[in-house]
Design a protein around this motif. Sequence first.
Motif, PDB file in Angstrom:
ATOM      1  N   ALA A 234       0.635  -1.110   0.309  1.00 40.59           N
ATOM      2  CA  ALA A 234      -0.164   0.093  -0.105  1.00 40.59           C
ATOM      3  C   ALA A 234       1.018   1.255  -0.003  1.00 40.59           C
ATOM      4  O   ALA A 234       0.770   2.231  -0.618  1.00 40.59           O
ATOM      5  N   MET A 235       1.674   1.230   0.739  1.00 36.58           N
ATOM      6  CA  MET A 235       2.833   2.691   0.544  1.00 36.58           C
ATOM      7  C   MET A 235       3.343   2.547  -0.505  1.00 36.58           C
ATOM      8  O   MET A 235       3.885   3.440  -0.890  1.00 36.58           O
ATOM      9  N   GLU A 236       4.231   1.197  -1.162  1.00 34.53           N
ATOM     10  CA  GLU A 236       4.398   2.247  -2.560  1.00 34.53           C
ATOM     11  C   GLU A 236       3.978   2.083  -3.544  1.00 34.53           C
ATOM     12  O   GLU A 236       4.358   2.940  -4.176  1.00 34.53           O
ATOM     13  N   ARG A 237       1.975   1.990  -3.990  1.00 34.92           N
ATOM     14  CA  ARG A 237       1.844   2.048  -4.461  1.00 34.92           C
ATOM     15  C   ARG A 237       0.838   3.152  -4.268  1.00 34.92           C
ATOM     16  O   ARG A 237       0.547   4.181  -5.097  1.00 34.92           O
ATOM     17  N   GLU A 238       0.259   3.469  -2.602  1.00 36.90           N
ATOM     18  CA  GLU A 238      -0.623   4.968  -2.629  1.00 36.90           C
ATOM     19  C   GLU A 238       0.527   5.961  -2.006  1.00 36.90           C
ATOM     20  O   GLU A 238      -0.109   6.866  -1.545  1.00 36.90           O
ATOM     21  N   GLY A 239       1.487   5.672  -1.389  1.00 36.94           N
ATOM     22  CA  GLY A 239       1.934   6.386  -0.235  1.00 36.94           C
ATOM     23  C   GLY A 239       1.773   6.326   1.109  1.00 36.94           C
ATOM     24  O   GLY A 239       0.225   5.794   0.851  1.00 36.94           O
ATOM     25  N   SER A 240       1.755   7.256   2.143  1.00 39.14           N
ATOM     26  CA  SER A 240       1.133   7.545   3.332  1.00 39.14           C
ATOM     27  C   SER A 240      -0.641   8.016   3.329  1.00 39.14           C
ATOM     28  O   SER A 240      -1.243   7.927   4.565  1.00 39.14           O
ATOM     29  N   GLY A 241      -1.388   8.238   2.353  1.00 41.70           N
ATOM     30  CA  GLY A 241      -2.465   7.891   2.307  1.00 41.70           C
ATOM     31  C   GLY A 241      -3.473   7.127   2.209  1.00 41.70           C
ATOM     32  O   GLY A 241      -3.856   6.610   2.769  1.00 41.70           O
TER      33      GLY A 241
END
Length: 151
Positions: free
Chosen positions: A98-105
């Motif tokens: 999730a962090m790799e694909r979308e960042g902190s959001g």
Amino acid sequence: MKKLASILAIAAFAAFVPAAPAIASPATDALSGCLADNTTGRDRKDLARWIFLAMSAHPEIRNISNVSQAQRDEINRGMGNIITKLLTERCPSQARIAMEREGSGALQTAFGVVGQLAMQELMSNPEVTASVGEYVKYIDQNKMNAVFNKK
């Protein structure tokens, strides 16, 4: 490391702030589901305690809370342990993707789901439900009727 700590702090606080309806990606959905499935009732209560602690720091709310520094440290330590376990032991692959694909959001959205679960759990307690409704006795029924019963 400091940037990740800031992201985690924001994400954790997002657990209290209801997220605006949005279409989450599959990676965020997977992380949200994993976090929801892997938090215990105790975890959710501890999260709610942490949210209360954070809100009690506000100058206009501080006077209705009596939290010692030792209690603050205990609650913050517990929150740190919960976040660490969730992201490194219970849901590491979902968090990483999730962090790799979308960042902190993605973290904010996922922890928002957990926060909603925590609040639902607290709100289902009969004592809390009764307390939430106590303000009703102070509503001016005549003024309410004047607005809502006009034909």
